[in-house]
Scaffold this active site. Structure first.
Site, PDB file in Angstrom:
ATOM      1  N   HIS A 125      -5.791   1.904  -1.447  1.00 17.94           N
ATOM      2  CA  HIS A 125      -5.800   0.459  -2.862  1.00 17.94           C
ATOM      3  C   HIS A 125      -4.803  -0.225  -2.210  1.00 17.94           C
ATOM      4  O   HIS A 125      -3.930   1.267  -2.377  1.00 17.94           O
ATOM      5  CB  HIS A 125      -6.994   0.679  -3.133  1.00 17.94           C
ATOM      6  CG  HIS A 125      -8.369   0.566  -2.824  1.00 17.94           C
ATOM      7  ND1 HIS A 125      -9.591  -0.075  -2.321  1.00 17.94           N
ATOM      8  CD2 HIS A 125      -9.378   1.636  -3.561  1.00 17.94           C
ATOM      9  CE1 HIS A 125     -10.425  -0.016  -2.610  1.00 17.94           C
ATOM     10  NE2 HIS A 125     -10.094   1.237  -2.807  1.00 17.94           N
ATOM     11  N   TYR A 177       0.853  -1.127  -0.070  1.00 21.65           N
ATOM     12  CA  TYR A 177       0.129   0.415  -0.188  1.00 21.65           C
ATOM     13  C   TYR A 177       1.144   0.856   0.153  1.00 21.65           C
ATOM     14  O   TYR A 177       2.002   0.984   1.172  1.00 21.65           O
ATOM     15  CB  TYR A 177      -1.062  -0.328   1.482  1.00 21.65           C
ATOM     16  CG  TYR A 177      -1.778  -0.849   1.369  1.00 21.65           C
ATOM     17  CD1 TYR A 177      -2.955  -0.739   1.243  1.00 21.65           C
ATOM     18  CD2 TYR A 177      -1.138  -2.285   1.794  1.00 21.65           C
ATOM     19  CE1 TYR A 177      -4.329  -1.160   0.722  1.00 21.65           C
ATOM     20  CE2 TYR A 177      -2.458  -3.326   2.246  1.00 21.65           C
ATOM     21  CZ  TYR A 177      -3.996  -2.951   1.266  1.00 21.65           C
ATOM     22  OH  TYR A 177      -4.902  -3.652   1.778  1.00 21.65           O
ATOM     23  N   LYS A 186      -4.942  -4.129  -9.770  1.00 13.92           N
ATOM     24  CA  LYS A 186      -2.898  -3.979  -9.136  1.00 13.92           C
ATOM     25  C   LYS A 186      -1.862  -4.585 -10.250  1.00 13.92           C
ATOM     26  O   LYS A 186      -2.227  -4.443 -11.143  1.00 13.92           O
ATOM     27  CB  LYS A 186      -3.108  -4.866  -8.035  1.00 13.92           C
ATOM     28  CG  LYS A 186      -4.178  -4.404  -7.299  1.00 13.92           C
ATOM     29  CD  LYS A 186      -4.240  -5.448  -5.816  1.00 13.92           C
ATOM     30  CE  LYS A 186      -5.691  -5.671  -4.839  1.00 13.92           C
ATOM     31  NZ  LYS A 186      -5.685  -3.903  -4.882  1.00 13.92           N
TER      32      LYS A 186
END
Length: 176
Positions: free
Chosen positions: A121, A113, A152
């Protein structure tokens, strides 16, 4: 300065004080996992309270930095060579300014993070792989697609014993 005294029981380091949880989070970027039930609603399992259980990596880092002391059982992590590599990776990523949590829910070792997980997020799914390990095209596609599906970046990390450092490679799918 007051060093927090935490409890170690059955190999887990527990934090049972809200002020200490806040201090670990704000001063050391240590997140842990809340595992306790709320006194007003103990049968629900959506929101947890104290105690906070630290990852072994988090506890070892805090002990190494003399940021905590432990009462109770002896804390003997890392035990194996693999544990030592995982701890080294955790320290490397933590030293780069990331907040770090478990990554098992996304098929990785850690989630990174850029700031406090309560406000940000995760940006990366970290997978620790053996140095020199060959990944098949199918494995690369699998790793990439999963990350794309959850927005991601995959970070493949390996310990290079000869160089004495970690090698990091990012894997990110782009739309065509």
């Amino acid at each position: 300065m007051n060093t927090p005294r935490l409890c170690c029981a059955n190999g887990q380091v527990l934090v049972d004080d809200a002020d200490t949880v806040l201090k670990l989070r704000t001063e050391h970027r240590i997140v842990g996992t809340l595992e306790g039930s709320h006194p007003t609603n103990p049968l629900q399992n959506n929101y947890f309270g104290l105690p906070l259980i630290l990852l072994p990596e988090e506890a070892a880092l805090l002990l190494e930095q003399h940021a905590i002391t432990l009462d109770g059982d002896a804390f003997t992590w890392p035990k194996t060579e693999q544990d030592k590599v995982r701890f080294g990776l955790f320290k490397d990523l933590h030293g780069r300014g990331y907040f770090i949590t478990r990554g098992i829910k996304y098929g990785g070792d850690y989630l990174l993070y850029p700031g406090d997980p309560l406000r940000y997020h995760s940006s990366h799914i970290v997978s620790l792989i053996d140095h020199g390990q060959k990944l098949t095209p199918r494995q690369l596609v699998t790793l990439g697609r999963l990350c794309t599906a959850v927005k991601k970046i995959r970070l493949l990390s390996s310990w290079n014993a000869e160089a004495g450092s970690f090698t990091h490679i990012t894997l990110n799918w782009s739309g065509f």
